[in-house]
Design an enzyme around this catalytic site. Structure first.
Site, short mmCIF file in Angstrom:
data_model
loop_
_atom_site.label_atom_id
_atom_site.label_comp_id
_atom_site.label_asym_id
_atom_site.label_seq_id
_atom_site.Cartn_x
_atom_site.Cartn_y
_atom_site.Cartn_z
N ASP A 56 61.62 62.75 119.25
CA ASP A 56 62.17 61.63 120.02
C ASP A 56 62.25 62.05 121.48
OD1 ASP A 56 63.52 58.96 120.15
OD2 ASP A 56 65.06 60.21 121.06
N GLU A 63 56.98 58.20 118.98
CA GLU A 63 57.05 56.74 119.04
C GLU A 63 56.14 56.25 120.16
OE1 GLU A 63 60.91 55.34 120.37
OE2 GLU A 63 61.27 57.31 121.18
N CYS A 88 69.48 53.57 110.59
CA CYS A 88 70.36 54.68 110.23
C CYS A 88 69.56 55.67 109.40
CB CYS A 88 71.55 54.16 109.42
SG CYS A 88 72.55 55.49 108.72
N CYS A 133 77.08 54.36 112.02
CA CYS A 133 76.63 53.38 111.04
C CYS A 133 77.83 52.66 110.43
CB CYS A 133 75.83 54.08 109.94
SG CYS A 133 75.17 52.92 108.74
N ASP A 169 69.49 60.45 119.67
CA ASP A 169 68.13 60.97 119.73
C ASP A 169 67.74 61.69 118.43
OD1 ASP A 169 67.98 60.00 122.31
OD2 ASP A 169 68.66 61.88 123.20
ZN LIG Z 1 74.08 54.33 107.46
#
Ligand SMILES: [Zn+2]
Length: 490
Positions: free
Chosen positions: A228, A330, A388, A407, A417
């Site tokens: 990342d 990415e 997540c 989360c 990150d």
């Molecule tokens: Zn989660």
């Protein structure tokens, strides 16, 4: 259209070194680069004149066979015409090496070619315009030597070039010299150029034998990783494994932050000075000497920041490509994000430019080829930050300011990150079959959510495509000397 055949098992690579020319050599270098520009502009004038003449004749209804004969713009044809005309139009031509004029003519032949192909619609990318004249202000001075004595001296501090003689290098040339001495490198050409910070560089285009993962490279026990690219200054790169461990964190180097602070101060100073635009009368005016000095310093500071960043990224990407089998990154639509306006723009702009995701991908794409690893690019819509890594839940309204992913489904709290890197690593894991069958089979990996950049079956001749873009001089990062695809300004 390679001008030479690359032997099996060899790769084209550039080695770039900063050089310290003497005052006399500096003058000669300027002269050579000016000569290249002169040849380019002179022949461009001629080509344009003949094209205009033919267009005018055609408009009078003159038959195609009776038109002024067109002049071809292949390099040999341009060179032939130049050699006929140089005595009249450039009586001083003997002061510079013929390679100087050849540099200009080669650039002209290529830019005319690109324009002509672009017009037929066969060229990928943005449309290419008709070549413009080169000016001292606009074009980057460079000259390429392809023949004559091109040598790296065994003291590893000097190089020898035709006409210019022995030049001292600013840094040791051992990386190239060792290979040349061992017979595993052949120098094809040497390009000298001056960057915006007025430093001269020599870039050797070389054929390298057996460019593969070095045996001494420590192989990581984690074959698949996700990378990342941090948008905040605390981490430039975060590398994680699919099982959720964070393997590596590359911090943004301190000098980078320092140069950013310096830039802000300089930009404020330039704004207070007598600049080229008068906001009261809304007209252009002659800027002051002090404004020019500040602007030059801004340019140098930018250059230094870029050099620091490039150095860190080169070291990190080399380690990644050597140690891991599958690297997932990415794909950000950087151009699109930068054009987004509003308050987002400022921070994102700078952070994205700094993080230089595009640079990392570009470096990884050729380094994975060199070292036989694979680059997997998550597509633009893969929600690496918003998913997540604990339970797979989504958080669509995550903003850049949220440094920690919390989360609400499973209650996990994880560095943003790192969370993204884990998600990318998992994508790479599912997209490649490296775990079961080894790298030879991962060619089938490209699928939904990812795009396989490197086809492992082509590792052997991967350099072919780089070289087939016709002897472009490639200039790469500092000490390591690497091929990057920023071609010479043509
Ligand atoms: Zn989660």
């Amino acid at each position: 259209m390679a001008r030479f055949d690359i032997p099996d098992g060899w790769t084209v690579q550039a080695y770039r070194f900063a050089i310290d020319p003497t005052q006399q050599q500096h003058t000669m270098l300027r002269s050579h680069c000016g000569a290249a520009r002169f040849a380019f502009n002179h022949m461009l004038t001629l080509v344009t004149a003949v094209m205009d003449q033919r267009a005018a004749e055609r408009s009078y209804g003159i038959a195609d066979t009776d038109l002024t004969p067109s002049i071809g713009w292949s390099l040999p044809k341009l060179r032939k015409i130049w050699n006929q005309r140089k005595h009249e139009y450039a009586p001083w031509w003997a002061e510079n090496s013929k390679e100087a004029y050849n540099t200009g003519l080669d650039a002209l032949a290529r830019s005319l070619d690109n324009w002509a192909i672009s017009r037929t619609g066969l060229r990928a990318g943005k449309p290419v315009g008709f070549p413009r004249f080169k000016t001292a202000a606009r074009s980057r001075p460079s000259v390429r030597f392809t023949t004559g004595t091109i040598r790296v001296e065994s003291d590893r501090r000097h190089i020898v070039l035709p006409r210019l003689g022995r030049l001292r290098t600013h840094e040791s040339t051992r990386k190239l010299a060792r290979r040349v001495e061992a017979g595993s490198a052949r120098i094809l050409s040497a390009t000298l150029s001056q960057d915006s910070r007025c430093r001269w560089y020599v870039s050797f285009q070389t054929l390298i034998a057996g460019k593969i993962r070095p045996v001494h490279a420590r192989r990581s026990p984690d074959p698949v990783v996700g990378v990342d690219v941090g948008v905040k200054a605390d981490a430039l790169l975060v590398v994680a494994a699919p099982d959720g461990r964070e393997l590596w964190r590359v911090p943004a180097p301190k000098p980078l932050a320092a140069s950013r602070a310096r830039l802000r101060a300089l930009q404020r100073r330039a704004a207070r000075q007598h600049g080229p635009y008068d906001s009261v009368t809304k007209t252009r005016r002659l800027p002051s000497k002090r404004w020019q000095a500040t602007t030059a310093r801004i340019g140098r500071t930018h250059g230094r920041a870029a050099a620091i960043r490039r150095d860190v990224l080169h070291k990190a990407t080399t380690t990644l490509a050597q140690q891991h089998q599958v690297i997932t990154v990415e794909t950000l639509n950087v151009a699109g994000m930068r054009s987004a306006g509003g308050a987002r723009k400022k921070g994102m702009n700078r952070a994205l430019a700094d993080a230089a995701l595009a640079q990392i991908r570009q470096m990884l794409s050729y380094k994975t080829r060199w070292y036989g690893s694979d680059l997997v690019e998550a597509d633009r819509w893969f929600p690496s930050s918003k998913t997540c890594s604990g339970c797979g839940g989504r958080k669509p309204n995550l903003t850049l300011a949220d440094r920690v992913y919390e989360c609400e489904h499973c209650g996990v709290s994880i560095d943003r990150d790192r969370n993204a890197a884990i998600n990318l690593a998992r994508l790479g894991d599912t997209q490649s079959s490296v775990g079961e069958q080894g790298p030879a089979d991962s060619g089938s990996a490209a699928g939904r959510g990812a795009r396989q950049e490197t086809d492992p079956t082509q590792v052997g001749d991967a350099a072919g495509c780089e070289a087939s873009t016709r002897l472009y001089t490639t200039s790469g990062g500092g000490k390591a000397g690497t091929v990057a695809s920023e071609g010479m300004a043509a």
